[in-house]
Write an enzyme that holds these catalytic residues in place. Structure first.
Site, mmCIF file in Angstrom:
data_model
loop_
_atom_site.group_PDB
_atom_site.id
_atom_site.type_symbol
_atom_site.label_atom_id
_atom_site.label_comp_id
_atom_site.label_asym_id
_atom_site.label_seq_id
_atom_site.Cartn_x
_atom_site.Cartn_y
_atom_site.Cartn_z
ATOM 1 N N GLY A 66 0.812 -1.213 0.000
ATOM 2 C CA GLY A 66 0.000 0.000 0.000
ATOM 3 C C GLY A 66 0.843 1.260 0.000
ATOM 4 O O GLY A 66 0.411 2.325 -0.445
ATOM 5 N N LYS A 81 9.884 1.792 1.111
ATOM 6 C CA LYS A 81 8.749 1.816 2.037
ATOM 7 C C LYS A 81 8.465 3.279 2.348
ATOM 8 O O LYS A 81 9.387 4.022 2.710
ATOM 9 C CB LYS A 81 9.145 1.051 3.308
ATOM 10 C CG LYS A 81 8.033 0.766 4.270
ATOM 11 C CD LYS A 81 8.477 -0.389 5.165
ATOM 12 C CE LYS A 81 7.651 -0.550 6.410
ATOM 13 N NZ LYS A 81 8.168 -1.647 7.236
ATOM 14 N N ASP A 100 -2.454 6.427 3.641
ATOM 15 C CA ASP A 100 -1.913 7.597 2.931
ATOM 16 C C ASP A 100 -0.675 7.250 2.101
ATOM 17 O O ASP A 100 -0.129 8.105 1.409
ATOM 18 C CB ASP A 100 -1.598 8.729 3.926
ATOM 19 C CG ASP A 100 -0.590 8.312 4.983
ATOM 20 O OD1 ASP A 100 0.011 7.214 4.862
ATOM 21 O OD2 ASP A 100 -0.399 9.081 5.947
ATOM 22 N N GLY A 101 -0.215 6.009 2.206
ATOM 23 C CA GLY A 101 0.939 5.601 1.408
ATOM 24 C C GLY A 101 2.275 6.082 1.949
ATOM 25 O O GLY A 101 3.305 5.888 1.297
ATOM 26 N N ARG A 127 6.229 -13.577 0.576
ATOM 27 C CA ARG A 127 5.711 -13.785 1.930
ATOM 28 C C ARG A 127 4.753 -14.956 1.909
ATOM 29 O O ARG A 127 4.282 -15.369 0.832
ATOM 30 C CB ARG A 127 4.931 -12.541 2.385
ATOM 31 C CG ARG A 127 5.670 -11.237 2.191
ATOM 32 C CD ARG A 127 4.695 -10.070 1.945
ATOM 33 N NE ARG A 127 5.424 -8.844 1.593
ATOM 34 C CZ ARG A 127 5.715 -7.875 2.426
ATOM 35 N NH1 ARG A 127 5.300 -7.936 3.674
ATOM 36 N NH2 ARG A 127 6.398 -6.823 2.036
ATOM 37 N N ASP A 144 1.399 -11.934 6.303
ATOM 38 C CA ASP A 144 2.014 -11.048 5.306
ATOM 39 C C ASP A 144 3.363 -10.521 5.792
ATOM 40 O O ASP A 144 4.093 -9.901 5.021
ATOM 41 C CB ASP A 144 1.080 -9.872 4.960
ATOM 42 C CG ASP A 144 0.624 -9.106 6.189
ATOM 43 O OD1 ASP A 144 0.131 -9.741 7.143
ATOM 44 O OD2 ASP A 144 0.770 -7.872 6.211
ATOM 45 N N ASN A 145 3.690 -10.770 7.044
ATOM 46 C CA ASN A 145 4.982 -10.341 7.577
ATOM 47 C C ASN A 145 5.894 -11.532 7.837
ATOM 48 O O ASN A 145 6.824 -11.437 8.637
ATOM 49 C CB ASN A 145 4.789 -9.536 8.862
ATOM 50 C CG ASN A 145 4.145 -8.181 8.602
ATOM 51 O OD1 ASN A 145 4.198 -7.669 7.485
ATOM 52 N ND2 ASN A 145 3.529 -7.610 9.613
HETATM 53 P P1 AMP Z 1 2.131 -3.650 7.987
HETATM 54 O O1 AMP Z 1 1.329 -3.593 9.229
HETATM 55 O O2 AMP Z 1 3.134 -2.537 7.850
HETATM 56 O O3 AMP Z 1 2.748 -4.995 7.749
HETATM 57 O O4 AMP Z 1 1.124 -3.377 6.781
HETATM 58 C C1 AMP Z 1 -0.024 -4.144 6.562
HETATM 59 C C2 AMP Z 1 -0.698 -3.692 5.293
HETATM 60 O O5 AMP Z 1 -1.128 -2.327 5.390
HETATM 61 C C3 AMP Z 1 0.181 -3.730 4.055
HETATM 62 O O6 AMP Z 1 -0.633 -4.087 2.986
HETATM 63 C C4 AMP Z 1 0.674 -2.305 3.935
HETATM 64 O O7 AMP Z 1 1.050 -1.984 2.615
HETATM 65 C C5 AMP Z 1 -0.544 -1.528 4.375
HETATM 66 N N1 AMP Z 1 -0.203 -0.210 4.937
HETATM 67 C C6 AMP Z 1 0.361 0.050 6.138
HETATM 68 N N2 AMP Z 1 0.513 1.367 6.321
HETATM 69 C C7 AMP Z 1 0.041 1.976 5.212
HETATM 70 C C8 AMP Z 1 -0.094 3.348 4.774
HETATM 71 N N3 AMP Z 1 0.301 4.350 5.544
HETATM 72 N N4 AMP Z 1 -0.623 3.568 3.569
HETATM 73 C C9 AMP Z 1 -1.041 2.562 2.777
HETATM 74 N N5 AMP Z 1 -0.949 1.268 3.123
HETATM 75 C C10 AMP Z 1 -0.413 0.973 4.316
HETATM 76 MG MG MG Z 2 3.944 -5.777 6.466
#
Ligand code: AMP
Ligand code: MG
Length: 484
Positions: free
Chosen positions: A94, A115, A127-128, A185, A254-255
């Site tokens: 994301g 990232k 918000d990406g 993953r 996913d992690n």
């Molecule tokens: P994470 O908890 O970092 O492993 O992320 C879990 C999911 O949420 C993944 O698909 C990430 O790409 C998405 N994600 C986390 N933070 C953001 C963000 N700020 N904007 C868009 N996608 C996010």
């Molecule tokens: Mg992740």
């Protein structure tokens, strides 16, 4: 001899080319005032990249995806995943991108990944973006892990974007440039399986074998062997986390990588006092990913992985299930073997001596007296050298510890061996927070000193005394937030 400039750096588009269904070509958000906060010079040179070039304006464009190197097709990768047990069919990058691949020092491909590089089609409500603090935190902790010899994604650079990010408060934004054996993953396989396209699933599995277990390509049954190999590398990885007192914090599927590298440093932490129920993530209210639960969480994730592979394991699905169960049932023994062998080394014992009972007794004592895990284990080598006082000083109940010491001494522990595996400097929470706070005020010196400490974790050095100490009493019960 060719002159090295940013425009001579090339990347492969290996993943984008082989698995186009598993990602979407995308580009990083454009930055007008990027500022390089930290560059990993050693890693740059290991990858054959010139650090001076990366520090140049063009190099920074490269590190943030603003200059797409020749050969690259940046993609947002697709994946699904179980988050805290609940399934999401579509997660994906994301706020991240796979820029492309580079050939690592061992000749195998390494992903160059971003990232915090802006919204992608997988961003959902996000918000990406990423903030400076959490990206520097990933840099510090991943580099500390790597220096301890624990498989992990690496951090090549953190660049401040010059743009604010809205979290609980407004924070400065950053892009992390990450390097990994791959970003495949468990969730990648979940996504491929959910498409219902078994040929795609097979190609993803073949791709994983080619990147991580190439010797399996010619195995009589490559897919059961893939499952066994991933179980093996993850059992070994989680054992290593447990041995150094690391709590990952978000062991969602996913992690969890197929390569066996630690990935996604969010609300992770190193334990100070030994406590099996340690949890640092503010959203993990049930303690699903608490320290002591990590082996179980890994086995749960691997079971989800095995489920995705069922159609490939055997033509007959009953036989496929039997194969999967047999492989998964070996996880506890693989984990215990890795843990016991590692504990044996931490306690300085000769190969082949079973350390588990002695270690179990020790951990009970550590837990009861809330002993600092890292400092205690490091102090124990003095006891092997004949001075038990530093280790005894950690206990209220010295009588029981003395009896343990007697048993341990009888096994002739090697102090030299212990100092090679018991780190003196780990990225403790209070030190990481201190470095991040200073960095967000523009002072990068504490970050650099902390990095100097944790990237040579076994080497005691003068001037670093405070980096060896546990958290001060007023540090309280530490929480990291997932709003990373
Ligand atoms: P994470 O908890 O970092 O492993 O992320 C879990 C999911 O949420 C993944 O698909 C990430 O790409 C998405 N994600 C986390 N933070 C953001 C963000 N700020 N904007 C868009 N996608 C996010
Ligand atoms: Mg992740």
């Amino acid at each position: 001899m060719s002159i090295s400039t940013a425009s001579t750096i090339t990347l492969d588009n290996h993943f984008a080319r082989h698995l186009p269904e598993m990602g979407m070509p995308w580009q990083a958000a454009e930055l007008s005032e990027p500022q390089l906060l930290v560059l990993n010079e050693q890693l740059s040179s290991d990858l054959g990249l010139n650090a001076a070039v990366l520090r140049s304006a063009e190099g920074i464009e490269l590190l943030t995806g603003n200059r797409v190197p020749a050969g690259a097709t940046p993609v947002a990768q697709a994946y699904a995943g179980h988050q805290f047990g609940g399934y999401s069919p579509r997660l994906g990058d994301g706020r991240a991108l796979l820029l492309g691949e580079i050939t690592g020092p061992d000749g195998s491909l390494r992903d160059i990944h971003l990232k915090g590089s802006g919204r992608t089609p997988f961003a959902r409500g996000g918000d990406g973006l990423a903030a400076v603090g959490p990206m520097l935190r990933e840099y510090i902790v991943s580099e500390g892990m790597s220096a301890m010899g624990i498989p992990t994604t690496r951090s090549l650079a953190v660049t401040a974007t010059g743009r604010p990010v809205q979290r609980e408060e407004l924070l400065p934004g950053a892009v992390l440039t990450r390097v990994a054996a791959s970003h495949l993953r468990v969730g990648t396989f979940q996504y491929a399986r959910a498409t219902g396209d078994l040929e795609l699933l097979r190609r993803v599995a073949d791709y994983a074998i080619a990147r991580h277990f190439p010797h399996l390509a010619k195995a009589p049954r490559p897919y059961p062997a893939l499952l066994e190999s991933v179980i093996e590398v993850q059992a070994s990885l989680v054992a290593q986390w447990m041995l150094i007192g690391f709590v990952h914090g978000v062991m969602n599927t996913d992690n969890m990588t197929i390569s066996g590298e630690t990935i996604d440093y969010g609300p992770c932490a190193f334990m100070d006092s030994f406590n099996p129920s340690s949890v640092y993530s503010s959203i993990d209210t049930m303690g699903r990913y608490a320290y002591a639960n990590q082996p179980l969480a890994a086995q749960w994730n691997l079971t989800r992985f095995a489920e995705t592979l069922l159609p490939l394991l055997h033509e007959n699905q009953d036989d496929a299930v039997a194969l999967a169960e047999e492989a998964l049932n070996r996880f506890p023994a693989r984990y215990s073997e890795a843990w016991s062998a590692g504990m044996g080394r931490k306690l300085g014992l000769a190969d082949g001596v079973d350390a588990s009972e002695l270690a179990g007794k020790l951990l009970t004592l550590l837990e009861e007296d809330r002993v600092d895990y890292t400092s205690f284990l490091r102090s124990l080598s003095s006891a092997a050298r004949g001075n038990a006082e530093p280790a005894r000083a950690f206990f209220m109940d010295t009588a029981r510890f003395d009896s343990w010491l007697g048993e341990w001494h009888a096994l002739n522990p090697s102090a030299e061996q212990m100092d090679k595996v018991n780190p003196i400097y780990v990225p403790r929470n209070h030190l990481v927070e201190e470095a991040l706070a200073a960095a967000s005020d523009g002072d990068l010196a504490p970050l650099e000193t902390l990095l100097a400490a944790v990237t040579a974790p076994f080497e005691e050095r003068s001037g670093f005394e405070r980096y060896a100490l546990g958290a001060p009493d007023d540090f309280g019960s530490y929480r990291t937030f997932c709003g990373t």
